[in-house]
Design a protein around this motif. Structure first.
Motif, PDB file in Angstrom:
ATOM      1  N   VAL A   6       0.829  -1.218   0.000  1.00  0.00           N
ATOM      2  CA  VAL A   6       0.000   0.000   0.000  1.00  0.00           C
ATOM      3  C   VAL A   6       0.865   1.270   0.000  1.00  0.00           C
ATOM      4  CG1 VAL A   6      -1.829   1.278   1.177  1.00  0.00           C
ATOM      5  CG2 VAL A   6      -1.837  -1.230   1.217  1.00  0.00           C
ATOM      6  N   ALA A   7       1.653   1.473   1.039  1.00  0.00           N
ATOM      7  CA  ALA A   7       2.400   2.731   1.193  1.00  0.00           C
ATOM      8  C   ALA A   7       3.386   2.967   0.044  1.00  0.00           C
ATOM      9  CB  ALA A   7       3.143   2.741   2.531  1.00  0.00           C
ATOM     10  N   ASP A   8       4.180   1.972  -0.285  1.00  0.00           N
ATOM     11  CA  ASP A   8       5.196   2.156  -1.332  1.00  0.00           C
ATOM     12  C   ASP A   8       4.571   2.338  -2.711  1.00  0.00           C
ATOM     13  OD1 ASP A   8       7.029   1.922   0.647  1.00  0.00           O
ATOM     14  OD2 ASP A   8       7.859  -0.008   0.021  1.00  0.00           O
ATOM     15  N   ARG A   9       3.406   1.723  -2.948  1.00  0.00           N
ATOM     16  CA  ARG A   9       2.727   1.914  -4.246  1.00  0.00           C
ATOM     17  C   ARG A   9       2.124   3.320  -4.330  1.00  0.00           C
ATOM     18  NH1 ARG A   9       5.555  -0.626  -6.850  1.00  0.00           N
ATOM     19  NH2 ARG A   9       6.723  -0.752  -4.910  1.00  0.00           N
ATOM     20  N   LEU A  10       1.492   3.768  -3.253  1.00  0.00           N
ATOM     21  CA  LEU A  10       0.923   5.115  -3.241  1.00  0.00           C
ATOM     22  C   LEU A  10       2.013   6.171  -3.374  1.00  0.00           C
ATOM     23  CD1 LEU A  10      -1.762   4.828  -0.391  1.00  0.00           C
ATOM     24  CD2 LEU A  10      -2.162   4.872  -2.857  1.00  0.00           C
ATOM     25  N   ALA A  11       3.204   5.871  -2.834  1.00  0.00           N
ATOM     26  CA  ALA A  11       4.312   6.836  -2.874  1.00  0.00           C
ATOM     27  C   ALA A  11       4.733   7.158  -4.299  1.00  0.00           C
ATOM     28  CB  ALA A  11       5.505   6.293  -2.093  1.00  0.00           C
ATOM     29  N   LEU A  12       4.589   6.205  -5.226  1.00  0.00           N
ATOM     30  CA  LEU A  12       4.965   6.448  -6.619  1.00  0.00           C
ATOM     31  C   LEU A  12       4.146   7.587  -7.219  1.00  0.00           C
ATOM     32  CD1 LEU A  12       5.268   2.740  -7.859  1.00  0.00           C
ATOM     33  CD2 LEU A  12       7.117   4.290  -7.180  1.00  0.00           C
ATOM     34  N   TYR A  13       2.838   7.576  -6.944  1.00  0.00           N
ATOM     35  CA  TYR A  13       1.961   8.631  -7.458  1.00  0.00           C
ATOM     36  C   TYR A  13       2.176   9.937  -6.699  1.00  0.00           C
ATOM     37  CZ  TYR A  13      -2.290  11.030  -8.991  1.00  0.00           C
ATOM     38  OH  TYR A  13      -3.161  11.941  -9.513  1.00  0.00           O
ATOM     39  N   VAL A  14       2.231   9.832  -5.365  1.00  0.00           N
ATOM     40  CA  VAL A  14       2.382  11.031  -4.533  1.00  0.00           C
ATOM     41  C   VAL A  14       3.675  11.760  -4.860  1.00  0.00           C
ATOM     42  CG1 VAL A  14       2.675  11.872  -2.172  1.00  0.00           C
ATOM     43  CG2 VAL A  14       0.962  10.122  -2.664  1.00  0.00           C
ATOM     44  N   ASP A  15       4.778  11.040  -4.965  1.00  0.00           N
ATOM     45  CA  ASP A  15       6.072  11.665  -5.242  1.00  0.00           C
ATOM     46  C   ASP A  15       6.090  12.339  -6.606  1.00  0.00           C
ATOM     47  OD1 ASP A  15       6.949  10.782  -2.814  1.00  0.00           O
ATOM     48  OD2 ASP A  15       8.117   9.100  -3.588  1.00  0.00           O
ATOM     49  N   VAL A  42       3.605  13.714  -8.187  1.00  0.00           N
ATOM     50  CA  VAL A  42       2.823  14.956  -8.136  1.00  0.00           C
ATOM     51  C   VAL A  42       3.505  15.992  -7.252  1.00  0.00           C
ATOM     52  CG1 VAL A  42       0.620  15.984  -7.466  1.00  0.00           C
ATOM     53  CG2 VAL A  42       0.663  13.753  -8.606  1.00  0.00           C
ATOM     54  N   TYR A  43       3.942  15.581  -6.055  1.00  0.00           N
ATOM     55  CA  TYR A  43       4.516  16.537  -5.109  1.00  0.00           C
ATOM     56  C   TYR A  43       5.884  17.057  -5.548  1.00  0.00           C
ATOM     57  CZ  TYR A  43       0.928  15.931  -1.509  1.00  0.00           C
ATOM     58  OH  TYR A  43      -0.250  15.954  -0.809  1.00  0.00           O
ATOM     59  N   ASP A  44       6.615  16.274  -6.345  1.00  0.00           N
ATOM     60  CA  ASP A  44       7.916  16.739  -6.825  1.00  0.00           C
ATOM     61  C   ASP A  44       7.776  17.819  -7.897  1.00  0.00           C
ATOM     62  OD1 ASP A  44       9.261  15.100  -5.116  1.00  0.00           O
ATOM     63  OD2 ASP A  44       9.705  13.545  -6.595  1.00  0.00           O
ATOM     64  N   ASN A  45       6.631  17.823  -8.601  1.00  0.00           N
ATOM     65  CA  ASN A  45       6.397  18.821  -9.664  1.00  0.00           C
ATOM     66  C   ASN A  45       4.955  19.313  -9.605  1.00  0.00           C
ATOM     67  OD1 ASN A  45       9.032  18.534 -11.367  1.00  0.00           O
ATOM     68  ND2 ASN A  45       8.311  16.424 -11.085  1.00  0.00           N
ATOM     69  N   PRO A  46       4.566  19.977  -8.505  1.00  0.00           N
ATOM     70  CA  PRO A  46       3.158  20.383  -8.351  1.00  0.00           C
ATOM     71  C   PRO A  46       2.701  21.381  -9.409  1.00  0.00           C
ATOM     72  CG  PRO A  46       4.547  21.426  -6.687  1.00  0.00           C
ATOM     73  CD  PRO A  46       5.392  20.396  -7.370  1.00  0.00           C
ATOM     74  N   GLN A  47       3.651  22.128  -9.995  1.00  0.00           N
ATOM     75  CA  GLN A  47       3.280  23.107 -11.013  1.00  0.00           C
ATOM     76  C   GLN A  47       2.766  22.445 -12.291  1.00  0.00           C
ATOM     77  OE1 GLN A  47       6.315  22.561  -9.905  1.00  0.00           O
ATOM     78  NE2 GLN A  47       7.621  22.014 -11.639  1.00  0.00           N
ATOM     79  N   ASN A  48       3.030  21.168 -12.459  1.00  0.00           N
ATOM     80  CA  ASN A  48       2.592  20.453 -13.660  1.00  0.00           C
ATOM     81  C   ASN A  48       1.215  19.819 -13.500  1.00  0.00           C
ATOM     82  OD1 ASN A  48       5.064  21.075 -14.833  1.00  0.00           O
ATOM     83  ND2 ASN A  48       6.000  19.131 -14.202  1.00  0.00           N
ATOM     84  N   GLU A  65      -2.923  20.117 -11.720  1.00  0.00           N
ATOM     85  CA  GLU A  65      -3.972  20.958 -11.137  1.00  0.00           C
ATOM     86  C   GLU A  65      -5.245  20.129 -10.987  1.00  0.00           C
ATOM     87  OE1 GLU A  65      -5.639  23.070 -15.231  1.00  0.00           O
ATOM     88  OE2 GLU A  65      -4.275  24.179 -13.917  1.00  0.00           O
ATOM     89  N   GLY A  66      -6.126  20.584 -10.112  1.00  0.00           N
ATOM     90  CA  GLY A  66      -7.407  19.906  -9.944  1.00  0.00           C
ATOM     91  C   GLY A  66      -7.304  18.560  -9.257  1.00  0.00           C
ATOM     92  N   PHE A  67      -7.961  17.560  -9.851  1.00  0.00           N
ATOM     93  CA  PHE A  67      -8.081  16.250  -9.223  1.00  0.00           C
ATOM     94  C   PHE A  67      -6.761  15.539  -8.961  1.00  0.00           C
ATOM     95  CE2 PHE A  67     -12.593  16.500 -10.510  1.00  0.00           C
ATOM     96  CZ  PHE A  67     -13.160  16.142  -9.286  1.00  0.00           C
ATOM     97  N   PRO A  68      -5.744  15.625  -9.833  1.00  0.00           N
ATOM     98  CA  PRO A  68      -4.465  14.969  -9.501  1.00  0.00           C
ATOM     99  C   PRO A  68      -3.880  15.449  -8.172  1.00  0.00           C
ATOM    100  CG  PRO A  68      -4.507  15.518 -11.819  1.00  0.00           C
ATOM    101  CD  PRO A  68      -5.732  16.145 -11.215  1.00  0.00           C
ATOM    102  N   LEU A  69      -4.013  16.749  -7.863  1.00  0.00           N
ATOM    103  CA  LEU A  69      -3.522  17.272  -6.592  1.00  0.00           C
ATOM    104  C   LEU A  69      -4.361  16.763  -5.422  1.00  0.00           C
ATOM    105  CD1 LEU A  69      -2.773  20.974  -7.592  1.00  0.00           C
ATOM    106  CD2 LEU A  69      -1.110  19.179  -7.114  1.00  0.00           C
ATOM    107  N   ILE A  70      -5.673  16.680  -5.642  1.00  0.00           N
ATOM    108  CA  ILE A  70      -6.566  16.173  -4.598  1.00  0.00           C
ATOM    109  C   ILE A  70      -6.273  14.707  -4.316  1.00  0.00           C
ATOM    110  CG2 ILE A  70      -8.971  15.673  -4.000  1.00  0.00           C
ATOM    111  CD1 ILE A  70      -9.764  18.132  -5.641  1.00  0.00           C
ATOM    112  N   TRP A  71      -6.109  13.918  -5.391  1.00  0.00           N
ATOM    113  CA  TRP A  71      -5.804  12.502  -5.223  1.00  0.00           C
ATOM    114  C   TRP A  71      -4.466  12.310  -4.519  1.00  0.00           C
ATOM    115  CZ3 TRP A  71      -9.374   9.179  -5.091  1.00  0.00           C
ATOM    116  CH2 TRP A  71     -10.467   9.217  -5.960  1.00  0.00           C
TER     117      TRP A  71
END
Length: 260
Positions: free
Chosen positions: A161-170, A172-178, A180-186
């Motif tokens: 769970v944690a390591d798989r979710l980290a792939l998506y979170v990292d 998005v969070y590494d390049n938040p300027q790229n 907007e909207g639902f990807p940031l919420i997710w």
């Protein structure tokens, strides 16, 4: 290792001296010596570079040009935070007269460096775990199976769970300027579950591995996201750390300010 060995020796002898002290002044000396040195190690090794970086950034110093506060090039000792909190818990309880000073150095060293929970807790009180090191622990089939199931559940939460979710979170969070909207919420939603499964997963592994050997450690998480209030959440998230700060910091401070 030198740092952990030094602090272990310091707290071991401080506990004995606190118990042997013939005056309140002498007892307080050994108590504060242990507390100040432990907090000093924690402040220097774990937080010095953190605060230095923030101060240099706020004041606009260019470190590359030799401006601002210097950084310390050092390796963080493994498990320093939890080792420090557990050692301070012992010293405080001996000073309060709740716990007898441990005379067996090997048993005390095992208390502050018990490998299942050294890296990230739970933070044990001496009265909960010290006596268990004196007890004989024969192999117990039910405890071994229960402990391995808990370890497997912890590994599932961490790796699946944690390591798989980290792939998506990292991403998005590494390049938040790229994004907007639902990807940031997710990403924000996934991060909450990533942190919980990562930390509680480790705690399950720690409790499970200790249980296999016959030792009972404190439960560290109790469905915190089902809480009905902020205070209820902190009573269920990292329970051993929250109770540590409540008992040894917040409650004494509350008494001091109430009596002022």
């Amino acid at each position: 290792m030198f740092l952990l060995v030094f602090s272990t020796l310091l707290d071991y002898f401080s506990g004995i001296q606190i118990e042997k002290s013939k005056s309140v002044k002498e007892s307080k000396f050994w108590f504060w010596l242990s507390i100040i040195i432990n907090l000093g190690f924690l402040g220097i090794f774990k937080y010095y570079n953190f605060f230095t970086d923030n101060i240099n950034t706020v004041l606009g110093f260019n470190v590359a040009n030799g401006e601002g506060l210097p950084y310390l090039d050092m390796i963080l000792p493994i498990g320093l935070s939890f080792h420090t909190f557990q050692a301070m818990s012992y010293t405080i309880e001996v000073y309060r007269g709740v716990q007898k000073a441990e005379r067996h150095f090997g048993i005390y060293a095992l208390y502050v460096m018990f490998y299942p929970q050294l890296v990230a807790g739970p933070i044990e009180r001496p009265q909960n775990i010290l006596h268990q090191f004196y007890e004989k622990h024969d192999f117990n089939y039910e405890k071994a199976i229960s402990g391995m199931r808990l370890m497997l559940w912890g590994l599932f939460k961490k790796v699946v769970v944690a390591d798989r979710l980290a792939l998506y979170v990292d991403a998005v969070y590494d390049n938040p300027q790229n994004y907007e909207g639902f990807p940031l919420i997710w990403a924000t939603l996934f991060f909450a579950f990533q942190v919980y499964c990562d930390f509680s997963g480790y705690s399950d592994i720690a409790l499970g591995s200790a249980r296999v050997m016959g030792f009972d450690l404190l439960k560290n998480f109790n469905l915190p996201y089902w809480s009905k209030s902020i205070s209820d959440f902190w009573r269920k998230w990292h329970i051993s750390l929250t109770s540590w700060f409540t008992e040894y910091l917040f409650t004494p401070l509350n008494i001091v300010f109430r009596d002022m």
